[in-house]
Design an enzyme around this catalytic site. Sequence first.
Site, mmCIF file in Angstrom:
data_model
loop_
_atom_site.group_PDB
_atom_site.id
_atom_site.type_symbol
_atom_site.label_atom_id
_atom_site.label_comp_id
_atom_site.label_asym_id
_atom_site.label_seq_id
_atom_site.Cartn_x
_atom_site.Cartn_y
_atom_site.Cartn_z
ATOM 1 N N LYS A 176 0.857 -1.183 0.000
ATOM 2 C CA LYS A 176 0.000 0.000 0.000
ATOM 3 C C LYS A 176 0.894 1.233 0.000
ATOM 4 O O LYS A 176 1.458 1.622 1.019
ATOM 5 C CB LYS A 176 -0.914 0.055 1.232
ATOM 6 C CG LYS A 176 -1.987 1.176 1.092
ATOM 7 C CD LYS A 176 -2.376 1.821 2.401
ATOM 8 C CE LYS A 176 -1.488 2.959 2.788
ATOM 9 N NZ LYS A 176 -1.593 4.165 1.925
ATOM 10 N N GLY A 229 -4.769 3.252 -1.551
ATOM 11 C CA GLY A 229 -5.808 3.630 -0.613
ATOM 12 C C GLY A 229 -5.333 4.521 0.505
ATOM 13 O O GLY A 229 -4.149 4.861 0.616
ATOM 14 N N GLY A 238 -4.660 5.529 4.459
ATOM 15 C CA GLY A 238 -4.085 4.817 5.590
ATOM 16 C C GLY A 238 -5.107 4.226 6.553
ATOM 17 O O GLY A 238 -5.075 3.017 6.835
ATOM 18 N N PRO A 239 -6.047 5.037 7.073
ATOM 19 C CA PRO A 239 -7.037 4.482 8.010
ATOM 20 C C PRO A 239 -7.953 3.434 7.389
ATOM 21 O O PRO A 239 -8.629 2.703 8.111
ATOM 22 C CB PRO A 239 -7.844 5.722 8.426
ATOM 23 C CG PRO A 239 -6.899 6.869 8.224
ATOM 24 C CD PRO A 239 -6.100 6.513 7.009
ATOM 25 N N GLY A 240 -7.978 3.349 6.065
ATOM 26 C CA GLY A 240 -8.798 2.344 5.405
ATOM 27 C C GLY A 240 -7.984 1.113 5.053
ATOM 28 O O GLY A 240 -7.978 0.112 5.772
ATOM 29 N N GLU A 255 9.760 2.232 10.582
ATOM 30 C CA GLU A 255 10.775 3.265 10.359
ATOM 31 C C GLU A 255 10.021 4.583 10.381
ATOM 32 O O GLU A 255 9.259 4.886 9.475
ATOM 33 C CB GLU A 255 11.495 3.030 9.028
ATOM 34 C CG GLU A 255 12.777 3.819 8.903
ATOM 35 C CD GLU A 255 12.589 5.095 8.116
ATOM 36 O OE1 GLU A 255 12.448 6.154 8.775
ATOM 37 O OE2 GLU A 255 12.560 5.048 6.888
#
Length: 484
Positions: A180, A211, A213-215, A255
């Site tokens: 992602k 997409g 991040g929170p999804g 990281e």
Amino acid sequence: MMTPLEHLSRNGHLDKFFIDGQWVEPSGTAKGVVINPATEEVVSQFPFGNSGDVDAAVSAARRAFPSWSRTKPEYRAGLLDRLQVLLEARGELLAQCLSLEMGAAIGYARSAQVPLAIAHVKVARDVLTAFTFVKQRGQTAVTYEPIGVCALITPWNWPLYQITAKVSPALAAGCTIVLKPSELSPLDALLFAEAIEEAGFPTGVFNLVQGYGPGVGAGLASHPDVDMISITGSTRAGIAVAQAAAPTVKRVAQELGGKSPNVILPDADLDRGVSLGIAAAFRNLGQSCSAPTRMIVPRVLLSEIEAIAKRVAAEIVVGDPLCEASTHGAIANRAQFDRIQTMIGVGISEGAKLLTGGAGRPGGLDVGLYVKPTIFSDVHTHMRIAQEEVFGPVLCIIPYDTVDEAVTIANDTVYGLGAHVQGKDLDVIRDVASQIRSGQVHLNYPAWDPHAPFGGFKQSGNGREYGVEGMLEYLEVKSILGYF
């Protein structure tokens, strides 16, 4: 030559994901936009994935894992060789893509962003061919086996570089992957997926879902069929991923942020130390987690160092990323541009000495996410600009009276990713380096070493990338007693 958008549109890949060896339509209808930082104009749309896309990609990776994990290292090395060649052939297209989607000056994209990214593929291949997967310890065999399905989340500041830094060692180890990339710089990942497909990696070994991040990111982190997640991003994002991953007890490699020191010792070559220090702090417009943005200098030499810093900063040319004369382009996105402007204002309000730069765009640049390279001097270590990651071309010069104080200042941060030390006495700079709590320390600006493990102490994360340590992150250790 076609532009990246023309190339992706012609191939029909701009609005698709790469799952199970196929370019597929997304499950949902949500879309993100690509904004050119140099013009602030929307130049493209792309689909956002959802839980259905995540499930499809993870399932493909899970199906591919049993056979891929048992392939011979020589076979995987050959595919990585092929991938390297294909990325090199796409070098100019990738450079143009990075300039478009994140504002990198085209010269920098060509000389750093792309070739350093490709170097990670070669390193992974070299590590793989030299690695011993079964080691004898008495009558016991200690074996190194791929951990499984790996979800890899990459950032917007070094998009291609971080993709290859994660994907290459994971493939070398025998893992299967769901990638992602950042929703703020999604296009280079599509070009990378094309190279993966052309190289001939087996179906399902590499999967790409774009997409938010929170999804998508959260869905991957919590997915029960994902064995490991590796993220490069902010400390906030790393914490969220670790929390989502905790219930399934998957391995998490992070990281994260940094506020790296650059200790100039009293015997250092000031002209070289300061000049290269500013170049390092402002590379990629300071949008690097390991950028040495705290220059810690002898108080008695402060005025001389300030004069050098002003002279060097005046040589920086901020402008159109596609202009060959520009040494630095635009900030990658509006949120980061606003963050930098806010922190410059904070530095001024805190009473730091504004040596050069300041708020607003450089002269003559009324449109685009351009910032003035800014240097503050006489900064105190407790100031926000000395403690918080700005992630832009903002340098703090912090004076010290003794070397012990310099070390204390260097360690006065919640971060511990990179560090630099400059001086002529090798024993002294080695001693100072040994006292700095960070994952990497550079002495007198050495050449970049893609085999040197990279990662953080403290809130800069855990785990290591690059070199043999980078591949070890994707391997499990098994003991087989009575094997010999």
